[in-house]
Design a protein around this motif. Structure first.
Motif, PDB file in Angstrom:
ATOM      1  N   LEU A 240       0.370  -1.065  -0.103  1.00 32.54           N
ATOM      2  CA  LEU A 240      -0.264  -0.111   0.454  1.00 32.54           C
ATOM      3  C   LEU A 240       1.546   1.069  -0.362  1.00 32.54           C
ATOM      4  CD1 LEU A 240      -2.763  -0.673   2.474  1.00 32.54           C
ATOM      5  CD2 LEU A 240      -3.184  -0.944   0.373  1.00 32.54           C
ATOM      6  N   ALA A 241       1.947   0.970   0.651  1.00 35.78           N
ATOM      7  CA  ALA A 241       2.774   2.620   1.065  1.00 35.78           C
ATOM      8  C   ALA A 241       3.728   2.618  -0.048  1.00 35.78           C
ATOM      9  CB  ALA A 241       3.883   2.004   1.811  1.00 35.78           C
ATOM     10  N   GLY A 242       4.227   1.958  -1.393  1.00 30.92           N
ATOM     11  CA  GLY A 242       4.414   1.897  -2.326  1.00 30.92           C
ATOM     12  C   GLY A 242       3.374   2.133  -3.688  1.00 30.92           C
ATOM     13  N   LEU A 243       2.721   2.030  -3.275  1.00 31.10           N
ATOM     14  CA  LEU A 243       1.841   2.129  -4.806  1.00 31.10           C
ATOM     15  C   LEU A 243       1.439   3.741  -5.105  1.00 31.10           C
ATOM     16  CD1 LEU A 243      -1.904   0.822  -3.567  1.00 31.10           C
ATOM     17  CD2 LEU A 243      -0.759  -0.791  -5.545  1.00 31.10           C
ATOM     18  N   PRO A 244       2.302   3.721  -7.044  1.00 27.70           N
ATOM     19  CA  PRO A 244       2.013   4.947  -7.669  1.00 27.70           C
ATOM     20  C   PRO A 244       0.990   6.314  -7.233  1.00 27.70           C
ATOM     21  CG  PRO A 244       2.905   3.751  -8.825  1.00 27.70           C
ATOM     22  CD  PRO A 244       1.826   2.661  -7.072  1.00 27.70           C
ATOM     23  N   GLU A 245       1.381   7.505  -7.084  1.00 19.35           N
ATOM     24  CA  GLU A 245       0.366   8.454  -7.106  1.00 19.35           C
ATOM     25  C   GLU A 245      -0.986   8.232  -7.275  1.00 19.35           C
ATOM     26  OE1 GLU A 245       0.340  13.202  -6.310  1.00 19.35           O
ATOM     27  OE2 GLU A 245       2.505  12.625  -6.639  1.00 19.35           O
ATOM     28  N   ASN A 246      -0.481   7.698  -8.732  1.00 20.98           N
ATOM     29  CA  ASN A 246      -1.925   7.322  -9.401  1.00 20.98           C
ATOM     30  C   ASN A 246      -2.503   6.475  -9.582  1.00 20.98           C
ATOM     31  OD1 ASN A 246      -0.089   6.349 -11.303  1.00 20.98           O
ATOM     32  ND2 ASN A 246      -2.143   5.990 -13.098  1.00 20.98           N
ATOM     33  N   GLU A 247      -2.388   5.555  -8.373  1.00 17.06           N
ATOM     34  CA  GLU A 247      -3.447   4.185  -8.262  1.00 17.06           C
ATOM     35  C   GLU A 247      -3.272   4.261  -6.605  1.00 17.06           C
ATOM     36  OE1 GLU A 247      -0.369   0.785  -8.562  1.00 17.06           O
ATOM     37  OE2 GLU A 247      -0.338   0.916 -10.895  1.00 17.06           O
ATOM     38  N   VAL A 248      -5.331   3.826  -6.668  1.00 21.07           N
ATOM     39  CA  VAL A 248      -6.056   4.522  -5.481  1.00 21.07           C
ATOM     40  C   VAL A 248      -6.140   3.071  -5.072  1.00 21.07           C
ATOM     41  CG1 VAL A 248      -8.098   5.312  -4.403  1.00 21.07           C
ATOM     42  CG2 VAL A 248      -7.040   6.551  -6.152  1.00 21.07           C
ATOM     43  N   PRO A 249      -5.998   1.848  -4.263  1.00 28.36           N
ATOM     44  CA  PRO A 249      -6.463   1.023  -3.490  1.00 28.36           C
ATOM     45  C   PRO A 249      -7.597   1.525  -3.081  1.00 28.36           C
ATOM     46  CG  PRO A 249      -5.014   1.870  -1.989  1.00 28.36           C
ATOM     47  CD  PRO A 249      -5.037   2.752  -3.066  1.00 28.36           C
ATOM     48  N   VAL A 250      -9.103   0.672  -3.630  1.00 25.69           N
ATOM     49  CA  VAL A 250     -10.387   0.395  -3.756  1.00 25.69           C
ATOM     50  C   VAL A 250     -10.094  -0.413  -2.592  1.00 25.69           C
ATOM     51  CG1 VAL A 250     -11.010   2.379  -5.504  1.00 25.69           C
ATOM     52  CG2 VAL A 250     -11.015  -0.407  -5.683  1.00 25.69           C
ATOM     53  N   ALA A 251      -9.518  -1.642  -2.366  1.00 26.04           N
ATOM     54  CA  ALA A 251     -10.333  -2.459  -1.882  1.00 26.04           C
ATOM     55  C   ALA A 251      -9.091  -3.798  -1.745  1.00 26.04           C
ATOM     56  CB  ALA A 251     -11.117  -3.412  -2.245  1.00 26.04           C
ATOM     57  N   VAL A 252      -8.980  -3.799  -0.274  1.00 30.42           N
ATOM     58  CA  VAL A 252      -8.114  -5.122   0.294  1.00 30.42           C
ATOM     59  C   VAL A 252      -8.621  -6.436   0.023  1.00 30.42           C
ATOM     60  CG1 VAL A 252      -6.143  -6.626   2.252  1.00 30.42           C
ATOM     61  CG2 VAL A 252      -6.496  -3.650   0.921  1.00 30.42           C
ATOM     62  N   ILE A 253      -8.833  -7.746   0.046  1.00 31.35           N
ATOM     63  CA  ILE A 253      -9.706  -8.478  -0.320  1.00 31.35           C
ATOM     64  C   ILE A 253      -8.589  -9.591   0.781  1.00 31.35           C
ATOM     65  CG2 ILE A 253     -10.902 -10.403  -0.979  1.00 31.35           C
ATOM     66  CD1 ILE A 253     -11.813  -7.547  -2.130  1.00 31.35           C
ATOM     67  N   ALA A 254      -9.018  -9.801   1.936  1.00 34.37           N
ATOM     68  CA  ALA A 254      -8.962 -11.108   2.815  1.00 34.37           C
ATOM     69  C   ALA A 254      -9.724 -11.660   2.575  1.00 34.37           C
ATOM     70  CB  ALA A 254      -8.997 -10.620   4.127  1.00 34.37           C
ATOM     71  N   CYS A 255      -8.839 -13.120   2.572  1.00 31.70           N
ATOM     72  CA  CYS A 255      -9.887 -15.105   2.579  1.00 31.70           C
ATOM     73  C   CYS A 255     -10.188 -15.444   4.076  1.00 31.70           C
ATOM     74  CB  CYS A 255      -8.697 -16.194   1.844  1.00 31.70           C
ATOM     75  SG  CYS A 255      -9.413 -17.357   1.860  1.00 31.70           S
ATOM     76  N   ALA A 256     -11.097 -15.003   4.789  1.00 30.22           N
ATOM     77  CA  ALA A 256     -11.357 -15.861   5.255  1.00 30.22           C
ATOM     78  C   ALA A 256     -11.813 -17.683   5.540  1.00 30.22           C
ATOM     79  CB  ALA A 256     -13.302 -15.414   6.162  1.00 30.22           C
ATOM     80  N   GLY A 257     -11.132 -18.546   4.711  1.00 32.34           N
ATOM     81  CA  GLY A 257     -11.105 -19.867   4.729  1.00 32.34           C
ATOM     82  C   GLY A 257     -11.037 -20.443   2.726  1.00 32.34           C
ATOM     83  N   SER A 258     -10.033 -20.537   2.814  1.00 37.35           N
ATOM     84  CA  SER A 258      -9.928 -20.383   1.592  1.00 37.35           C
ATOM     85  C   SER A 258     -10.379 -22.055   1.113  1.00 37.35           C
ATOM     86  CB  SER A 258      -8.368 -20.597   1.017  1.00 37.35           C
ATOM     87  OG  SER A 258      -7.675 -21.818   1.075  1.00 37.35           O
ATOM     88  N   THR A 259     -10.343 -22.333  -0.172  1.00 35.29           N
ATOM     89  CA  THR A 259     -11.777 -23.627  -0.497  1.00 35.29           C
ATOM     90  C   THR A 259     -10.872 -24.913  -0.502  1.00 35.29           C
ATOM     91  OG1 THR A 259     -11.444 -23.082  -2.522  1.00 35.29           O
ATOM     92  CG2 THR A 259     -12.618 -22.233  -1.383  1.00 35.29           C
ATOM     93  N   ASP A 260      -9.218 -24.565  -0.555  1.00 36.27           N
ATOM     94  CA  ASP A 260      -8.435 -25.432  -0.472  1.00 36.27           C
ATOM     95  C   ASP A 260      -7.463 -26.336   0.955  1.00 36.27           C
ATOM     96  OD1 ASP A 260      -8.975 -25.494  -3.316  1.00 36.27           O
ATOM     97  OD2 ASP A 260      -6.863 -24.369  -3.772  1.00 36.27           O
ATOM     98  N   LEU A 261      -6.734 -25.050   1.805  1.00 36.09           N
ATOM     99  CA  LEU A 261      -6.548 -24.519   2.745  1.00 36.09           C
ATOM    100  C   LEU A 261      -7.065 -24.989   3.621  1.00 36.09           C
ATOM    101  CD1 LEU A 261      -2.426 -24.419   1.288  1.00 36.09           C
ATOM    102  CD2 LEU A 261      -3.994 -27.057   2.071  1.00 36.09           C
TER     103      LEU A 261
END
Length: 501
Positions: A240-261
């Motif tokens: 997040l800190a290293g994103l270029p100025e023109n890139e806006v992080p709109v969401a962080v997706i966290a896995c709350a129970g992957s279907t494999d592991l």
């Protein structure tokens, strides 16, 4: 009267209800007969057998010039449908996240289909709307949200829930950053590149969702994971800190129970980072959300209440028929992207003030069936204690299966299952390619109708087989029998291949 004049029988009328009772008996007899005739979880024959059965029945026109008796039509089509359906109650049906639904849930489904209510407008389903809002608020409370201020919608599945969460995140975050509304003006007008940040190996629905909502797959920024496959908070901070100025992080997706592991990202740690950067946090708990029902497993999802949105899927854990997924948001007003102009016939201000409110402002769908009924009936039927027991029983079965598989000298089990899915692979003797061998083993066992198992790819594309425990009626002895049969077939194929070299 001709047959065509009498074949239309509305199910909700007295005559239609009488006919429905008779047809339901016919339908249930077809299902029962198929279960007796099918020795395993699916008929033997594989894709060729299923195609032949379909070709034998689906040869005439879909819309004939004259109709026929409804019992005849039902038998002609529902009979082979039942014959070639997967028996999700069979102990060897271990391939997919299709739970065996409760009888109460199916009965509720019949009521919902008979009455054919919709949730888009008050006059289409007044009690259904109240029931839908209650279920949403109750699940919000289960996650840890304030039921008075949270919101959400029932959806057709986890992928749709994730898509809706991405839309809400995109518009909410870009609105705060640019003071403009992407849903109205479009992304090009905003002059920034929205990006979505997610861990390596996130569910494919996130990639597809980014493509659909105009962000694009190339705008996914992946975060390295630790040795257990969990997103690292320090790595997220650096991304997040290293994103270029023109890139806006709109969401962080966290896995709350992957279907494999069964991986659950450290939600509290991730929330600290997203809150500091002002980024929307979405928790994909489509599979892992079942842990919320279990005091034993709930701790795996610690911190999920800090997510801005959550995906749950009750047709995985919940024992209701598909579809029964939920997309929850911590703040109901973040569903503004799905709202309609109040001048439309579905959303007039004076009607809204008088209480004639539909759910058209909270969903991608307009007409939407009342899936909340089967969920509410099932949960009321089971109760919290029994529901927890069902989840824990499936978890115990997965751990039992993993232990049994690990006893075999040629089987690799990468991790002890934290939830109810487990991975393994058979390592054949000699120079055979393990990936090709396991792929062939899976196809052979399914073609013979002996078991249904899934496959996935890990560690650079290696093929692993997957068993998913979602049937709490399965016993450890039945699991042992399925594994013994599977390993016997693997050994047979291994020995045969060695003899052919």
């Amino acid at each position: 009267m001709t047959r065509s004049e009498t074949s239309y029988s509305p199910a909700g009328t007295p005559a239609g209800l009488a006919e429905l009772r008779t047809l339901l008996d016919t339908a249930l007899d077809l299902v029962a007969k198929a279960a007796v005739d099918r020795p395993g979880p699916v008929r033997a024959g594989g894709p060729a057998g299923a195609r032949a059965a379909a070709d034998a029945v689906l040869s005439g026109p879909l819309l004939p010039e004259e109709g026929c008796d409804p019992a005849d039509a039902l038998t002609a089509l529902a009979g082979p449908f039942a014959d070639w359906s997967v028996d999700v109650t069979h102990p060897a049906a271990l391939a997919r996240m299709q739970c065996p639904p409760t009888a109460a849930a199916v009965a509720a489904e019949v009521v919902a289909a008979t009455l054919n209510q919709s949730l888009h407008a008050w006059e289409s389903g007044p009690f259904g709307l109240a029931l839908d809002r209650w279920v949403i608020a109750e699940f919000g409370a289960l996650v840890g949200y304030d039921p008075a201020t949270c919101g959400g919608t029932l959806t057709a599945g986890g992928s749709v829930s994730n898509l809706m969460a991405l839309i809400a995140a995109r518009d909410t975050t870009l609105g705060l950053r640019t003071v403009r509304f992407a849903a109205k003006e479009g992304l090009p007008a905003l002059g920034v590149q929205p990006v979505v940040v997610c861990p390596e190996g996130i569910h494919f629905s996130i990639q597809r969702g980014a493509r659909i909502i105009g962000i694009g797959e190339d705008a996914l920024r992946t975060v390295p994971t630790d040795a257990d496959g969990r997103m690292r908070g320090d790595a997220l901070e650096r991304v997040l800190a290293g994103l270029p100025e023109n890139e806006v992080p709109v969401a962080v997706i966290a896995c709350a129970g992957s279907t494999d592991l069964g991986v659950v990202d450290p939600l509290d740690e991730i929330a600290e980072v997203t809150e500091r950067h002002g980024v929307w946090l979405h928790a994909d708990a489509a599979y892992g959300g079942g842990a919320l029902f279990s005091p034993r497993l709930r701790g795996l999802l610690k911190g999920i209440e800090r997510a801005d949105s959550v995906t749950l899927d009750l047709h995985k854990f919940g024992w209701v028929p598909a579809s029964a997924a939920i997309m929850l948001v911590r703040a109901a007003d973040t569903l503004a992207s799905f709202g309609l102009d109040p001048t439309t016939c579905l959303s007039a201000d004076d009607d809204t003030l008088a209480g004639y409110i539909g759910s058209q402002n909270t969903s991608l769908q307009t007409t939407r069936r009342v899936d909340a009924l089967k969920i509410a009936v099932t949960l009321r039927t089971l109760g919290a204690r029994r529901l927890a027991e069902l989840v824990d029983t499936c978890h115990d079965l997965a751990r039992h299966a993993a232990a049994r598989l690990a006893e075999h000298p040629r089987v690799e089990v990468p991790v002890d299952p934290p939830m109810t899915a487990l991975l393994f692979r058979y390592l054949p003797a000699g120079p055979q390619d393990p990936d090709a061998f396991n792929g062939a083993l899976r196809r052979r066992v399914m073609e013979q109708g002996r078991a249904l198992i899934a496959r996935t790819h890990l560690n650079g594309g290696r093929v692993y087989l997957k068993l998913i425990m979602l049937n709490p009626d399965t016993t450890p002895a039945q699991v042992d029998a399925v594994i013994a049969d599977l390993l016997a077939l693997a050994e047979e194929l291994d020995t045969r291949a060695a003899g052919e070299r």
